[in-house]
Design an enzyme around this catalytic site. Structure first.
Site, PDB file in Angstrom:
ATOM      1  NE  ARG A  44      -1.391   2.976   7.682  1.00 13.09           N
ATOM      2  CZ  ARG A  44      -0.951   2.069   8.555  1.00 13.09           C
ATOM      3  NH1 ARG A  44      -1.134   2.269   9.855  1.00 13.09           N
ATOM      4  NH2 ARG A  44      -0.338   0.971   8.159  1.00 13.09           N
TER       5      ARG A  44
ATOM      6  CG  HIS B  12       6.490  -1.220   1.976  1.00 14.67           C
ATOM      7  ND1 HIS B  12       6.871  -2.288   2.759  1.00 14.67           N
ATOM      8  CD2 HIS B  12       5.716  -0.441   2.772  1.00 14.67           C
ATOM      9  CE1 HIS B  12       6.343  -2.171   3.967  1.00 14.67           C
ATOM     10  NE2 HIS B  12       5.633  -1.062   4.012  1.00 14.67           N
TER      11      HIS B  12
ATOM     12  CB  CYS C 130       7.419  -1.364   7.144  1.00 18.32           C
ATOM     13  SG  CYS C 130       5.895  -0.441   7.492  1.00 18.32           S
TER      14      CYS C 130
END
Length: 242
Positions: free
Chosen positions: A129, A195, A94
Site C-alpha cells: 500500500r 489528498h 484517488c
C-alpha cells in the site's frame, strides 16, 4: 445581463468523500469568487441527476463498494459523458481517479471492474500500500514547473496507456505506484492520487483547472498566507517531517 455562474459539480460526496476531497470543490468556488467571478457549487448525491452544464466536475476518494456504485450510477446517468464531450473539465482523486480508467480491481480476489473509460489507464492492486506524504513536479502547459504536494493512501497501482500522459514526475512518494509518475491527463480529464485536499495545497493546479474550464487565463491572486503555508508544507515533505 450578468453571466451565468460557473458551475462546480461535486459528484457523490457520500460515496467518494471519505478523505475530505470535497474541499477541492470549495477551493475552486472560492478562487472564482475572490476574482469577482460568480460561481455555484452543486453537490450531487447518488440517485440524483447529474447536471450536464457544469464547468468542472470533481470525484474524490472512497472504498471498493463505493467505487462500484459510483461507476454504475454515472454510467447509467450519462450526463458526465455529455458534459465532457461539450468541453467540461473532470478532476478525479484517488478512487475517483481509478474509476475513470478502463478497469480497476477490488477485494481480496482482485475482481476486475469496468471503469468509466475516460482515461486510458488500468489499476490493479499493488504489492504494497502506498501511504505517506508525496511531492511531485508538474510541468504546466506554459512550460513552467510547479510542485504538487499531498498525502497519498491507496492500494491500487495505475498503469498509463498511450492516450494518457503523466500529470507529474514524482520527487517523493509512490505516485502511480512506480515512484516515477503521478496521475494522468487525457484532454480535459485529470486524475491524481494525493489528498490534502490537493487543490488547497496546490493553488496553481486549482487555477489550471479553472482556466481550462473557462478557456482563458485568470489574474493571479495575492494571498501571501497561502503561499507561506505551501512553502512550509513542501519543506516538511522534503525533510520528512509531519
Amino acid at each position: 445581463m450578468s453571466a451565468a455562474p460557473v458551475k462546480i459539480v461535486l459528484l457523490y460526496q457520500s460515496l467518494l468523500g471519505i478523505y475530505g476531497d470535497h474541499g477541492n470543490a470549495v477551493v475552486l468556488t472560492k478562487r472564482l469568487k475572490w476574482r469577482g467571478i460568480d460561481a455555484e457549487l452543486i453537490s450531487v448525491d447518488p440517485g440524483d441527476p447529474v447536471p450536464a452544464d457544469g464547468a468542472v466536475y470533481l470525484l474524490g476518494g472512497g472504498e471498493d463498494t463505493a467505487q462500484i456504485t459510483a461507476v454504475n450510477q454515472l454510467r447509467a446517468d450519462g450526463a458526465l459523458f455529455s458534459a465532457l464531450d461539450d468541453g467540461a473539465v473532470l478532476f478525479a482523486v484517488c478512487a475517483g481517479y481509478q474509476i475513470c480508467g478502463h478497469s480497476f480491481t477490488i477485494g481480496a480476489r482482485d475482481e476486475v471492474i469496468e471503469g468509466l473509460g475516460v482515461l486510458d489507464v488500468e489499476t490493479r492492486r499493488g504489492p504494497e500500500r502506498a501511504v505517506g506524504e508525496s511531492l511531485s513536479r508538474w510541468t504546466r502547459p506554459d512550460g513552467a514547473t510547479s510542485l504538487i504536494t499531498g498525502f497519498e493512501n491507496h492500494g491500487g497501482w495505475t498503469t498509463l496507456g498511450s492516450d494518457a500522459t503523466p500529470l507529474a514526475a514524482v520527487e517523493k512518494g509512490w505516485g502511480n505506484g512506480d515512484s516515477t509518475t503521478e496521475g494522468a491527463v487525457q484532454g480535459r480529464v485529470i486524475g491524481a492520487y494525493p489528498h490534502g485536499p490537493i487543490l488547497a495545497r496546490n493553488p496553481e493546479l486549482a487555477d489550471h483547472l479553472l482556466e481550462q474550464a473557462l478557456g482563458r487565463s485568470l489574474d493571479p491572486l495575492d494571498l501571501p498566507e497561502i503561499e507561506a503555508l505551501r512553502t512550509r508544507r513542501v519543506s516538511a515533505v522534503r525533510e520528512g517531517r509531519p
